[in-house]
Design a protein around this motif. Structure first.
Motif, short mmCIF file in Angstrom:
data_model
loop_
_atom_site.label_atom_id
_atom_site.label_comp_id
_atom_site.label_asym_id
_atom_site.label_seq_id
_atom_site.Cartn_x
_atom_site.Cartn_y
_atom_site.Cartn_z
N CYS A 166 -6.40 13.46 -6.32
CA CYS A 166 -7.10 12.69 -5.47
C CYS A 166 -7.68 14.51 -4.87
O CYS A 166 -6.52 15.06 -4.51
CB CYS A 166 -7.58 12.05 -3.80
SG CYS A 166 -8.05 12.54 -2.69
N LEU A 167 -8.52 15.08 -4.75
CA LEU A 167 -8.91 16.72 -4.94
C LEU A 167 -9.49 16.98 -3.09
O LEU A 167 -10.97 15.98 -3.13
CB LEU A 167 -9.76 17.76 -5.01
CG LEU A 167 -9.18 17.80 -6.68
CD1 LEU A 167 -10.22 18.38 -7.64
CD2 LEU A 167 -8.07 18.17 -6.97
N MET A 168 -8.34 17.64 -2.00
CA MET A 168 -9.19 17.80 -0.51
C MET A 168 -9.60 18.59 -0.32
O MET A 168 -8.15 19.45 0.27
CB MET A 168 -8.03 16.86 0.10
CG MET A 168 -8.15 15.93 -0.28
SD MET A 168 -8.65 14.18 1.38
CE MET A 168 -9.88 14.82 2.05
N ASP A 186 -7.50 6.12 -4.17
CA ASP A 186 -6.37 4.78 -4.75
C ASP A 186 -5.62 5.52 -5.62
O ASP A 186 -4.49 4.86 -6.29
CB ASP A 186 -7.11 3.48 -5.74
CG ASP A 186 -7.92 2.76 -4.74
OD1 ASP A 186 -7.52 2.46 -3.34
OD2 ASP A 186 -9.80 2.55 -5.01
N LYS A 187 -6.25 7.06 -6.01
CA LYS A 187 -5.54 7.75 -6.48
C LYS A 187 -3.97 8.02 -6.45
O LYS A 187 -3.63 8.48 -4.73
CB LYS A 187 -6.28 8.83 -7.25
CG LYS A 187 -7.11 8.85 -7.21
CD LYS A 187 -8.22 9.94 -8.25
CE LYS A 187 -9.56 9.39 -8.32
NZ LYS A 187 -10.50 10.08 -8.61
N LYS A 207 0.74 -0.90 -0.48
CA LYS A 207 -0.09 -0.28 -0.14
C LYS A 207 1.17 1.14 -0.12
O LYS A 207 1.60 1.77 1.37
CB LYS A 207 -1.03 -0.03 1.53
CG LYS A 207 -2.06 -0.72 1.25
CD LYS A 207 -3.19 -0.40 2.08
CE LYS A 207 -3.76 1.41 2.53
NZ LYS A 207 -3.36 2.43 2.29
N LYS A 208 1.10 1.65 -1.26
CA LYS A 208 2.04 3.15 -1.24
C LYS A 208 1.05 4.21 -1.03
O LYS A 208 0.31 4.67 -1.63
CB LYS A 208 2.03 3.24 -2.71
CG LYS A 208 4.15 3.64 -2.14
CD LYS A 208 4.17 3.56 -4.63
CE LYS A 208 5.78 4.40 -4.31
NZ LYS A 208 5.54 5.26 -4.52
#
Ligand code: DGT
Length: 229
Positions: free
Chosen positions: A47-49, A96-97, A17-18
């Protein structure tokens, strides 16, 4: 033997899991962090947070964000506690991105806003130390991934005009001096290294207007999309 199996499984889990390449987008109020994040919505693997302002505005019907500005002596500590929790949730959120772009971080809360509140006497020393204990504890017990910081650098004059134009109701009492002080704190942290920087800092000229800033955004793409391109 059971313990050995468990240890091996956990080890292979963490190898496989990187963590995503994680970028914090930092800069003064009104520096264009949201616009910057929106620019990257065109890339599917990012992935935008966004910042949890909406959660601060509505915690079971209570607008902590507004209370913090209206009555800081009473609400700043509570607000800062909640900022810490919501930021931590974003930091540890799994994706997952391969790239994760975060608007602000626990670090700007700590090194800019909390420092400002201590200096202006809004946070008492005891409150400040409780927050520091939380930050230190989190730091020791969680892996807060950070691979790059993008600093949207502005002048206080420019962001003051933008903030007034934007007209967020809760920010109507925010003074030019407040933005100037926050600017200095960002500079001290991200340019002069007065506080811990978890990664290298890419500085962009965010004083440019919307037409000019596109080129600055594009300039940052190769650094941000490193694991993809
Ligand atoms: P942008 O897209 O660059 O214009 O960014 P803004 O202005 O929407 O976002 P930001 O994070 O600079 O500020 C949103 C509001 O939340 C602003 O009134 C400052 C406040 N804020 C953000 N983080 C903290 C914090 O840790 N403590 C306090 N007191 N206020 C904070």
């Amino acid at each position: 033997k059971l313990i050995n199996n468990f240890t091996i499984r956990m080890a292979s889990f963490s190898v496989n899991k990187k963590a995503p390449f994680t970028v914090f987008v930092e800069g003064n109020i009104g520096s264009g962090k949201t616009t910057f994040l929106n620019h990257f919505s065109q890339f599917q693997n990012v992935c935008l947070m966004t910042e949890p302002v909406e959660q601060w505005r509505n915690l079971n019907g209570v607008n902590l964000f507004d209370l913090m500005y209206k009555n800081p002596d009473r609400w700043a500590m509570t607000f800062q506690n909640y900022v810490t929790l919501t930021m931590l949730k974003n930091h540890i959120k799994i994706t997952d991105k391969p790239v994760k772009l975060m608007e602000r971080s626990m670090y700007s809360a700590r090194y800019c806003f909390v420092e400002k509140m201590l200096a202006s006497g809004i946070l008492q020393e005891g409150m400040y130390h409780v927050l520091q204990e939380w930050y230190n504890f989190i730091h020791e017990h969680h892996q807060i991934q950070c691979d790059l910081i993008v600093y949207l650098r502005t002048s206080p004059e420019v962001v003051y005009e933008r903030m007034k134009k934007r007209g967020r109701i809760e920010e109507s009492g925010v003074s030019f001096q407040y933005l100037k002080d926050l600017h200095e704190l960002h500079e001290n942290w991200l340019i002069h290294g007065k506080f811990y920087r978890p990664a290298q800092v890419l500085v962009l000229d965010a004083n440019l207007d919307l037409d000019g800033i596109g080129a600055e955004y594009v300039r940052s793409e190769s650094s941000i999309l490193r694991p993809i391109v």
